[in-house]
Design an enzyme around this catalytic site. Sequence first.
Site: not given
Ligand code: ADP
Length: 159
Positions: A18, A42, A91, A129
């Site tokens: 992130h 989630k 990703r 996450s």
């Molecule tokens: P959500 O619950 O909205 O999917 P996340 O916290 O899982 O929220 O992810 C928020 C954003 O960050 C999303 O666009 C996700 O694709 C991106 N993201 C999550 N992990 C990574 C990573 N390792 N590298 C790049 N982008 C990521």
Amino acid sequence: MERIAIFPGSFDPFTIGHESIVRRALPLFDKIVVMVGFNTSKKQAFPVSKRQKWIEQVFKDEPKVQVESYEGLTVDFCKKVNASYILRGLRTSADFEYERAIAQVNKRMHPQIESVFLLTMPEHTPITSTIVRDIILHGGDASMFLPKGIDMKDFTFDE
Ligand code: ADP
């Protein structure tokens, strides 16, 4: 006009994946508002207030980044903070399909808002996450997946 983007997510917790998306997007925008949201599909592990505080710590020296929490629709939050862009990270092809549907529906409802996607750095592709949370939950050392400024000792679950 100021170019304002929001970066919405659950960030449960915020990882180096992130962080990388936000830092790489900084040259594109005047301001990025990280929106700590609630993903109804989630189950949350860490309280929103903690997630917000951790992200504020990470960007404490970056005046272009602001951190907020929000419970409603992402597009409504865009209006609230005057943002015209929604930033998301990609990703995998699974991420793409998921993001494509959301972005196209958002665009249909709010044509003035553009979604902007950055591809993850290759080394961040496997970082989610969910995996980081599991490592922490089982007492492992997840510090290599967490941004500098987030203290592992600060992790307590929202049971
Ligand atoms: P959500 O619950 O909205 O999917 P996340 O916290 O899982 O929220 O992810 C928020 C954003 O960050 C999303 O666009 C996700 O694709 C991106 N993201 C999550 N992990 C990574 C990573 N390792 N590298 C790049 N982008 C990521």
